[in-house]
Design a protein around this motif. Sequence first.
Motif, mmCIF file in Angstrom:
data_model
loop_
_atom_site.group_PDB
_atom_site.id
_atom_site.type_symbol
_atom_site.label_atom_id
_atom_site.label_comp_id
_atom_site.label_asym_id
_atom_site.label_seq_id
_atom_site.Cartn_x
_atom_site.Cartn_y
_atom_site.Cartn_z
ATOM 1 N N TYR A 1 17.785 -3.854 11.525
ATOM 2 C CA TYR A 1 18.296 -5.666 12.695
ATOM 3 C C TYR A 1 16.997 -5.845 13.230
ATOM 4 O O TYR A 1 16.133 -5.703 13.715
ATOM 5 C CB TYR A 1 18.951 -4.815 14.216
ATOM 6 N N GLU A 2 17.234 -7.096 13.036
ATOM 7 C CA GLU A 2 16.230 -8.002 13.498
ATOM 8 C C GLU A 2 16.163 -8.215 15.301
ATOM 9 O O GLU A 2 17.222 -8.276 15.373
ATOM 10 C CB GLU A 2 16.406 -9.330 12.661
ATOM 11 N N ILE A 3 15.517 -8.167 15.582
ATOM 12 C CA ILE A 3 15.766 -7.939 16.843
ATOM 13 C C ILE A 3 14.075 -9.503 17.618
ATOM 14 O O ILE A 3 15.178 -9.894 18.497
ATOM 15 C CB ILE A 3 14.526 -6.716 17.790
ATOM 16 N N SER A 4 14.094 -9.625 17.195
ATOM 17 C CA SER A 4 13.047 -11.338 16.530
ATOM 18 C C SER A 4 12.308 -11.539 15.356
ATOM 19 O O SER A 4 13.041 -10.500 14.282
ATOM 20 C CB SER A 4 11.406 -11.150 17.506
ATOM 21 N N LYS A 5 12.090 -13.006 15.162
ATOM 22 C CA LYS A 5 11.748 -12.896 13.829
ATOM 23 C C LYS A 5 10.362 -12.218 13.319
ATOM 24 O O LYS A 5 10.234 -11.975 12.301
ATOM 25 C CB LYS A 5 11.000 -14.737 13.452
ATOM 26 N N SER A 6 9.699 -10.890 14.579
ATOM 27 C CA SER A 6 8.126 -10.611 13.969
ATOM 28 C C SER A 6 8.888 -8.645 14.185
ATOM 29 O O SER A 6 8.232 -7.708 13.965
ATOM 30 C CB SER A 6 7.143 -11.166 14.577
ATOM 31 N N PHE A 7 10.064 -8.438 14.642
ATOM 32 C CA PHE A 7 9.790 -7.237 15.700
ATOM 33 C C PHE A 7 11.448 -6.855 14.758
ATOM 34 O O PHE A 7 12.568 -7.515 15.188
ATOM 35 C CB PHE A 7 10.161 -7.204 16.815
ATOM 36 N N TYR A 8 11.491 -5.422 14.065
ATOM 37 C CA TYR A 8 12.608 -4.778 13.887
ATOM 38 C C TYR A 8 12.862 -3.879 14.386
ATOM 39 O O TYR A 8 11.978 -2.663 14.358
ATOM 40 C CB TYR A 8 13.045 -5.706 12.597
ATOM 41 N N ALA A 9 13.913 -3.084 14.010
ATOM 42 C CA ALA A 9 14.330 -1.902 14.235
ATOM 43 C C ALA A 9 15.235 -1.042 12.778
ATOM 44 O O ALA A 9 15.966 -2.358 12.752
ATOM 45 C CB ALA A 9 15.142 -0.907 15.365
ATOM 46 N N GLN A 10 14.647 -0.218 12.114
ATOM 47 C CA GLN A 10 15.574 0.093 10.622
ATOM 48 C C GLN A 10 16.311 1.462 11.112
ATOM 49 O O GLN A 10 15.839 2.326 11.876
ATOM 50 C CB GLN A 10 14.943 0.206 9.952
ATOM 51 N N PHE A 11 17.410 1.932 10.658
ATOM 52 C CA PHE A 11 17.985 3.456 10.436
ATOM 53 C C PHE A 11 17.865 3.306 9.184
ATOM 54 O O PHE A 11 18.734 2.379 8.483
ATOM 55 C CB PHE A 11 19.559 2.862 11.254
ATOM 56 N N GLY A 12 17.897 4.831 8.614
ATOM 57 C CA GLY A 12 17.913 4.584 7.628
ATOM 58 C C GLY A 12 17.943 6.297 6.295
ATOM 59 O O GLY A 12 17.930 7.190 7.511
ATOM 60 N N LEU A 13 18.137 6.965 5.403
ATOM 61 C CA LEU A 13 18.416 7.823 4.653
ATOM 62 C C LEU A 13 17.271 7.464 3.964
ATOM 63 O O LEU A 13 17.331 6.970 2.581
ATOM 64 C CB LEU A 13 19.893 8.087 3.977
ATOM 65 N N LYS A 14 16.190 9.006 3.497
ATOM 66 C CA LYS A 14 15.713 8.951 2.475
ATOM 67 C C LYS A 14 16.376 10.466 1.772
ATOM 68 O O LYS A 14 16.878 11.128 2.028
ATOM 69 C CB LYS A 14 13.672 9.498 2.830
ATOM 70 N N THR A 15 16.010 9.692 -0.354
ATOM 71 C CA THR A 15 16.692 10.923 -0.815
ATOM 72 C C THR A 15 15.383 11.913 -1.300
ATOM 73 O O THR A 15 14.569 11.421 -1.331
ATOM 74 C CB THR A 15 17.682 10.124 -2.112
ATOM 75 N N SER A 16 16.686 12.649 -1.818
ATOM 76 C CA SER A 16 15.400 13.689 -2.836
ATOM 77 C C SER A 16 16.372 14.211 -3.962
ATOM 78 O O SER A 16 16.885 14.524 -3.986
ATOM 79 C CB SER A 16 15.076 15.323 -2.324
ATOM 80 N N ALA A 17 15.016 14.200 -4.772
ATOM 81 C CA ALA A 17 15.104 14.154 -6.148
ATOM 82 C C ALA A 17 16.517 13.536 -6.432
ATOM 83 O O ALA A 17 17.661 14.018 -7.389
ATOM 84 C CB ALA A 17 16.009 15.704 -6.384
ATOM 85 N N GLY A 18 16.980 11.785 -6.594
ATOM 86 C CA GLY A 18 17.933 11.418 -6.860
ATOM 87 C C GLY A 18 18.364 10.781 -5.565
ATOM 88 O O GLY A 18 18.268 10.346 -4.753
ATOM 89 N N ALA A 19 19.900 12.026 -5.881
ATOM 90 C CA ALA A 19 20.672 11.144 -3.925
ATOM 91 C C ALA A 19 20.951 12.050 -3.525
ATOM 92 O O ALA A 19 21.689 11.759 -2.269
ATOM 93 C CB ALA A 19 21.885 10.885 -4.892
ATOM 94 N N ALA A 20 20.536 13.174 -3.496
ATOM 95 C CA ALA A 20 20.256 14.729 -2.373
ATOM 96 C C ALA A 20 19.864 13.692 -1.175
ATOM 97 O O ALA A 20 18.549 12.921 -1.182
ATOM 98 C CB ALA A 20 19.910 15.464 -2.944
ATOM 99 N N ALA A 21 19.586 14.218 0.242
ATOM 100 C CA ALA A 21 19.547 14.292 1.200
ATOM 101 C C ALA A 21 18.428 14.610 1.700
ATOM 102 O O ALA A 21 18.454 16.051 1.244
ATOM 103 C CB ALA A 21 20.743 13.671 2.433
ATOM 104 N N ASP A 22 17.541 14.241 1.825
ATOM 105 C CA ASP A 22 15.702 14.480 2.115
ATOM 106 C C ASP A 22 15.812 14.502 3.842
ATOM 107 O O ASP A 22 15.548 15.574 4.530
ATOM 108 C CB ASP A 22 14.536 13.907 1.895
ATOM 109 N N TRP A 23 15.675 13.048 4.807
ATOM 110 C CA TRP A 23 16.261 13.151 5.721
ATOM 111 C C TRP A 23 16.604 11.303 6.302
ATOM 112 O O TRP A 23 16.882 10.887 5.651
ATOM 113 C CB TRP A 23 14.274 13.284 6.478
ATOM 114 N N ILE A 24 17.057 12.093 7.867
ATOM 115 C CA ILE A 24 17.522 10.679 8.233
ATOM 116 C C ILE A 24 16.134 10.193 8.506
ATOM 117 O O ILE A 24 16.072 10.469 9.678
ATOM 118 C CB ILE A 24 19.019 10.638 9.588
#
Length: 389
Positions: free
Chosen positions: A355-378
């Motif tokens: 989400y773009e808070i301003s043209k220079s600053f943003y927040a992000q929520f994501g999921l990193k996976t492990s060994a392909g599609a298995a969840a590693d962490w949020i």
Amino acid sequence: MKKNITRTIKTILWITILIFSFKNYMYSQNDTKKGTFKTLTVTGHSGAHIYTGESLSEKLQYGYGGVNLKFSWVPNKEDDWSLDTGYAAYGIGFYTANIGDPEVFGNPHALFGFINFFLSKPYRRNVLELSPAFGLTYNLEPYNPETNPFNDAIGAKMAVYFSVDFVGAYKLNREIDLIYGVDFKHFSNGRTFTPNFGLNMFGFNGGMRYNFNTNQKRLDRDPYTTNVVSSRFMRPERPKTRKNDFNNSVDVYAALGVVQNEADKGTNRQFGTFSGTIDYRRYFNRMHGISAGLDFFFDNSLSEKYPETSDRFLLAFHYGYDFMFQRFDIRLNVGHYLTDDRGKGNFFLRPALQYEISKSFYAQFGLKTSAGAAADWIEFGVGIKPFKW
């Protein structure tokens, strides 16, 4: 079982009352607009589970059934949102389902936000739509070593809700659409708690959509009147995607997360994680872009296998695609480790919502996976764009 059905019906009724109360409030606040077009959609869902675990195959063999209730706002003015999304509708929704034995899975409900992207010409009787949704699933029955030992899909009472609907909307008459299509749904807590194979469901849906214009109250409240306003907004042809304010940027991003090892399932023991990235991004226009960069990870859950702190650091590189609309950005990165992967596999994925808070600053929520599609962490983090050109 009857108690669960009664509770579900009561929940749907309360959600409906809240939606219509909010609808009336919005009407009173927007009384001067030319049109306040909205929709209310009810669909039934049924299909099969895509299960990657080991102990629940028998419990999931009969599939699932669910109900979706969605309320949306349909933009009718030429503003940044309409120009960037092709007049996409947006709204809130409620989902409830029977996904299997309630003693194992609970009786899950979900609250979510969604967007309807229209894929067909506006004048067609039948319109194709793509509708991603993101929210929170609750009322789950998590793994418990004593009372629910076979549930290796969900380790917490709440989980992230994600779905994608690909549907057709056939205009039956002035107000009613027939909805039909396919959908994919996913419940997961991203290894915040284990076990976490997650629940993946693919199936069919069908239902009805009611289109209405709240300005009818201002024009004529007589239930028998023939003096009516249009219940639908006739959206224009999709405008050409506009150029972005800049063509290139360098982004710096940092994020934190928590994870739980399989050995600690059923407990409250968790470990911290850190992600740091430096990204080069190329913007083709306001909707499409690509990116590439370096990643720096720290995973403290590796402490049991790697006592030395320095062994819990990982270095990687990534590349990806960005789908942007208004202030939002759906990102998908594919990454590869430059150092030893510490058992995490040859590559990882990072789907994220920015989400773009301003043209220079943003927040992000994501999921990193492990060994392909298995969840590693949020992970949740913030980023800056120190260089743009």
